[in-house]
Design an enzyme around this catalytic site. Structure first.
Site, PDB file in Angstrom:
ATOM      1  N   ASP A 116       0.873  -1.179   0.000  1.00 15.16           N
ATOM      2  CA  ASP A 116       0.000   0.000   0.000  1.00 15.16           C
ATOM      3  C   ASP A 116       0.907   1.225   0.000  1.00 15.16           C
ATOM      4  O   ASP A 116       1.846   1.309   0.813  1.00 15.16           O
ATOM      5  CB  ASP A 116      -0.896  -0.017   1.250  1.00 15.16           C
ATOM      6  N   CYS A 119       1.685   3.153   3.261  1.00 10.19           N
ATOM      7  CA  CYS A 119       2.269   2.378   4.367  1.00 10.19           C
ATOM      8  C   CYS A 119       3.750   2.711   4.514  1.00 10.19           C
ATOM      9  O   CYS A 119       4.531   2.563   3.564  1.00 10.19           O
ATOM     10  CB  CYS A 119       2.053   0.891   4.082  1.00 10.19           C
ATOM     11  N   CYS A 122       6.052  -0.194   3.959  1.00  5.27           N
ATOM     12  CA  CYS A 122       6.073  -0.539   2.531  1.00  5.27           C
ATOM     13  C   CYS A 122       7.072   0.360   1.802  1.00  5.27           C
ATOM     14  O   CYS A 122       7.815  -0.086   0.931  1.00  5.27           O
ATOM     15  CB  CYS A 122       4.682  -0.377   1.916  1.00  5.27           C
ATOM     16  N   ARG A 146      -5.355  -0.809   2.019  1.00  7.21           N
ATOM     17  CA  ARG A 146      -5.789  -1.103   3.390  1.00  7.21           C
ATOM     18  C   ARG A 146      -6.858  -0.148   3.907  1.00  7.21           C
ATOM     19  O   ARG A 146      -7.540  -0.453   4.890  1.00  7.21           O
ATOM     20  CB  ARG A 146      -4.579  -1.078   4.335  1.00  7.21           C
TER      21      ARG A 146
END
Length: 233
Positions: A116, A119, A122, A146
């Protein structure tokens, strides 16, 4: 001789009736739990079926009376092998043409990451992409919005996956650059997200190994490599 043949026939009939799933009973039992079977297949366990539901893989007795949820391992070899998610691995590979792939020049391992763009971990993982690749780890991305599909991040990820150069667009997004809107394409982010749910993804990044095992959360390149080698990937 004729009596023996009849007796054997009766035994085989009884065995067959206990060896095959009663799909009607399984579906009825699942409905009591708010689940629905997408596929029912024999498992490696006698009298038990592997059932892919809308919420992942479960095991059910062929009469539909008992349900077991958890990971099934084949421990006949030197390294335990996750066989629960074999159905999901096939579905994962079916989405390969929708993945944004960062291929290692000297590929030794392949992982698929549900990601995502909002994130933080991430972004941290993506910022280390060169190091993952240098260690022989190919990283394949699928989207996992998400915050839901009404959130701007989901719309941005749809645009990234639909862009002419998705790798370049994803790189820019993780650097905080604005995403140019693209209405639609063949990339089905809802299908990607749905598969993530079946794997049990609850947060990002979620790293899926080649046998279907999931590593939840960020791992540094060296830690991921060590984990892959220990896992026998």
């Amino acid at each position: 001789m004729k009596k023996i043949a009849v007796y054997l026939s009766l035994i085989l009939t009884a065995f067959a009736s206990n060896s095959f799933a009663d799909e009607s009973s399984i579906n009825k039992s699942l409905s009591k739990m708010g689940l629905k079977a997408e596929s029912i297949a024999p498992s490696q366990l006698p009298g038990v079926s592997t059932v892919l539901t809308t919420h992942g893989v479960v095991y059910m007795s062929n009469d539909g009376n008992y349900l077991l949820q958890g990971t099934l391992y084949d421990i006949s070899g030197n390294v335990p092998k996750n066989i629960s998610n074999q159905i999901l691995v096939k579905k994962l590979e079916a989405l390969k043409n929708q993945m944004i792939i960062y291929k290692a020049p000297k590929e030794k391992h392949v992982v698929t990451v549900f990601t995502d763009i909002t994130c933080g971990y991430c972004q941290k993982l993506h910022n280390s992409m060169q190091e993952y690749n240098d260690l022989g780890i190919t990283v394949r991305y699928l989207a996992f919005p998400r915050h839901g599909f009404q959130h701007q991040s989901a719309k941005d990820m749809q645009s990234i996956w639909c862009s002419a150069k998705p790798n370049k667009s994803l790189d820019a997004a993780f650097k905080g650059e604005k995403v140019s809107p693209i209405k639609s394409c063949e990339a089905d982010l809802e299908k990607q997200y749905d598969l993530g749910l079946k794997f049990g993804v609850q947060g990002t990044p979620a790293i899926i190994l080649q046998d279907g095992s999931m590593v939840g959360g960020y791992l540094s390149p060296k830690d991921l490599l060590a984990g892959l080698e220990q896992h026998g990937e």
